[in-house]
Design an enzyme around this catalytic site. Structure first.
Site, short mmCIF file in Angstrom:
data_model
loop_
_atom_site.label_atom_id
_atom_site.label_comp_id
_atom_site.label_asym_id
_atom_site.label_seq_id
_atom_site.Cartn_x
_atom_site.Cartn_y
_atom_site.Cartn_z
N ASN A 18 0.73 -1.19 -0.05
CA ASN A 18 -0.21 -0.28 0.09
C ASN A 18 0.58 1.07 0.01
O ASN A 18 1.47 1.88 1.08
CB ASN A 18 -1.06 -0.11 1.20
CG ASN A 18 -1.70 0.94 1.47
OD1 ASN A 18 -1.71 1.82 0.40
ND2 ASN A 18 -2.74 1.23 2.41
N LYS A 20 0.04 4.14 -0.34
CA LYS A 20 -0.52 5.20 0.70
C LYS A 20 -0.50 6.37 -0.50
O LYS A 20 0.07 6.66 -1.72
CB LYS A 20 -0.37 4.95 1.85
CG LYS A 20 -0.18 4.90 2.28
CD LYS A 20 0.09 4.55 4.26
CE LYS A 20 0.27 2.84 4.70
NZ LYS A 20 -0.10 3.04 6.51
N HIS A 110 -9.35 0.71 4.80
CA HIS A 110 -8.19 1.30 5.43
C HIS A 110 -8.72 1.65 6.72
O HIS A 110 -9.36 2.76 6.64
CB HIS A 110 -7.62 1.46 4.57
CG HIS A 110 -5.88 1.52 4.85
ND1 HIS A 110 -5.12 2.70 5.95
CD2 HIS A 110 -4.56 0.71 4.58
CE1 HIS A 110 -3.91 1.76 6.37
NE2 HIS A 110 -3.91 1.23 5.90
N GLU A 112 -6.65 4.36 7.72
CA GLU A 112 -6.85 5.24 7.76
C GLU A 112 -7.93 6.08 7.41
O GLU A 112 -8.59 7.22 7.41
CB GLU A 112 -5.50 5.90 6.86
CG GLU A 112 -4.76 5.72 7.33
CD GLU A 112 -3.25 5.23 6.80
OE1 GLU A 112 -2.89 5.03 5.78
OE2 GLU A 112 -2.46 4.85 7.27
N GLU A 182 -5.71 -5.53 10.15
CA GLU A 182 -4.74 -4.04 10.38
C GLU A 182 -5.08 -4.24 12.10
O GLU A 182 -5.13 -2.73 11.66
CB GLU A 182 -4.95 -3.70 9.72
CG GLU A 182 -4.57 -4.15 8.10
CD GLU A 182 -3.28 -3.23 7.71
OE1 GLU A 182 -2.82 -3.03 6.92
OE2 GLU A 182 -4.23 -1.83 6.72
N GLY A 188 2.70 2.27 11.15
CA GLY A 188 3.34 2.75 11.12
C GLY A 188 3.62 3.28 11.93
O GLY A 188 5.12 3.87 11.77
N SER A 228 3.41 -1.85 10.47
CA SER A 228 4.81 -1.81 10.61
C SER A 228 5.46 -3.59 10.54
O SER A 228 6.02 -4.07 10.69
CB SER A 228 5.02 -1.99 11.73
OG SER A 228 4.67 -0.61 12.51
C1 PEP Z 1 -0.96 -0.21 6.21
O1 PEP Z 1 -0.74 1.06 6.07
O2 PEP Z 1 -1.85 -1.03 5.20
C2 PEP Z 1 -0.41 -0.35 6.60
C3 PEP Z 1 -0.01 -1.31 7.28
O3 PEP Z 1 0.97 0.16 7.03
P1 PEP Z 1 2.81 -0.20 7.55
O4 PEP Z 1 3.47 -1.16 6.96
O5 PEP Z 1 3.44 1.37 7.91
O6 PEP Z 1 2.77 -0.12 9.43
#
Ligand code: PEP
Length: 271
Positions: A18, A20, A110, A112, A182, A188, A228
């Site tokens: 992703n 973003k 997601h 976000e 997630e 992040g 992460s």
């Molecule tokens: C994500 O944006 O779905 C995500 C898991 O980000 P990160 O790997 O940076 O935590």
């Protein structure tokens, strides 16, 4: 350990990046070319492990042209879609447009989007249905915040998101679905849920899908972990029985790191 010990790789692993709001349309093409070369050089077998990227909307036409022109095995998807198909919805993107650009997948819900854009489970369910109307496979993202986890309510919270997200799907649609667990506290932040945490939730989601649809359907759905993930942590998570892939944010913006995650099978016996 071999990849076939528990038979879970009957479900083709999916490694999803992703991007973003990173990599503009020029940077995105350069990045994807480098990723494809790196995976080719490493002899990556796309028939064993599927790779998908989720670029910003403005990159998609260029990504499509590159993937088609160079016959790349990487697939791609949108980061969001509108619940509507067309009309007066300024700033929104129809699933139909994504489909016509060759997208395979689309992210739905997601964290976000849930947080910044206040997307509710009801709207996300409409988006899941919109994805299927346009032959896109939704990657439904679910997961709890830190307070919910600390209260020990993470499984029920996440299962409720799943129930609401998949409401009204038929069995064939449900079997095609991808769900990404997630935990919001791990996105992040550098905090990675342990392999046990990922397995606990993915097993609970699969069992819930078995109850909502049937066991066979539950067994077909691919479940990803996201939060992460790095090359160093990917293999230990991906060896868990009910984890069929990872959704990667930050580390998907680094070609060698992401390629190493894609090649997780190399590390299955060593980490
Ligand atoms: C994500 O944006 O779905 C995500 C898991 O980000 P990160 O790997 O940076 O935590």
């Amino acid at each position: 350990m071999t990849t076939s010990t528990n038979g879970k790789f009957d479900r083709r692993p999916l490694i999803a990046g992703n991007w973003k709001m990173n990599l503009d349309h020029v940077q995105g093409i350069t990045f994807l070319q480098k990723l494809a070369w790196t995976l080719d050089d490493a002899g990556h077998d796309h028939s064993r492990v599927e790779v998908s990227v989720f670029p910003p909307f403005t990159d998609l036409r260029g990504v499509q042209t590159l993937v088609k022109g160079d016959d790349l095995s990487v697939v791609f998807g949108g980061q969001d879609l509108s619940p509507k198909d067309s009309g007066a919805y300024t700033g929104d993107i129809s699933g139909q447009f994504l489909s016509r650009l060759g997208c395979t997948y689309v992210l739905v819900g997601h964290s976000e989007r849930r947080t910044i854009h206040q997307e509710t489970d009801e709207v996300l369910n409409e988006k899941v249905h919109a994805a299927y109307r346009h032959s896109l496979v939704p990657v439904l993202c679910v997961g709890e915040g830190l307070e919910v986890r600390q209260a020990g309510a993470h499984v029920e919270h996440t299962l409720e998101q799943v129930r609401r997200g998949v409401a009204g799907l038929d069995r064939a649609q449900a079997a095609d679905l991808v769900i990404a667990y997630e935990p919001v506290w791990a996105i992040g932040t550098g905090e990675v849920a342990g392999p046990d945490d990922a397995q606990e939730m993915c097993a609970a989601i699969r069992a819930e899908l078995g109850t909502l649809f049937d066991t066979e359907t539950g067994a077909k759905v691919r479940l990803l972990y996201g939060g992460s993930v790095k090359a160093a942590s990917a293999a230990s998570i991906l060896r868990e029985r009910d984890v069929d892939g990872v959704l990667v944010g930050g580390a998907s913006l680094d070609v060698s790191e992401f390629a190493s995650i894609v090649r997780f099978e190399q590390h299955l016996g060593t980490d």
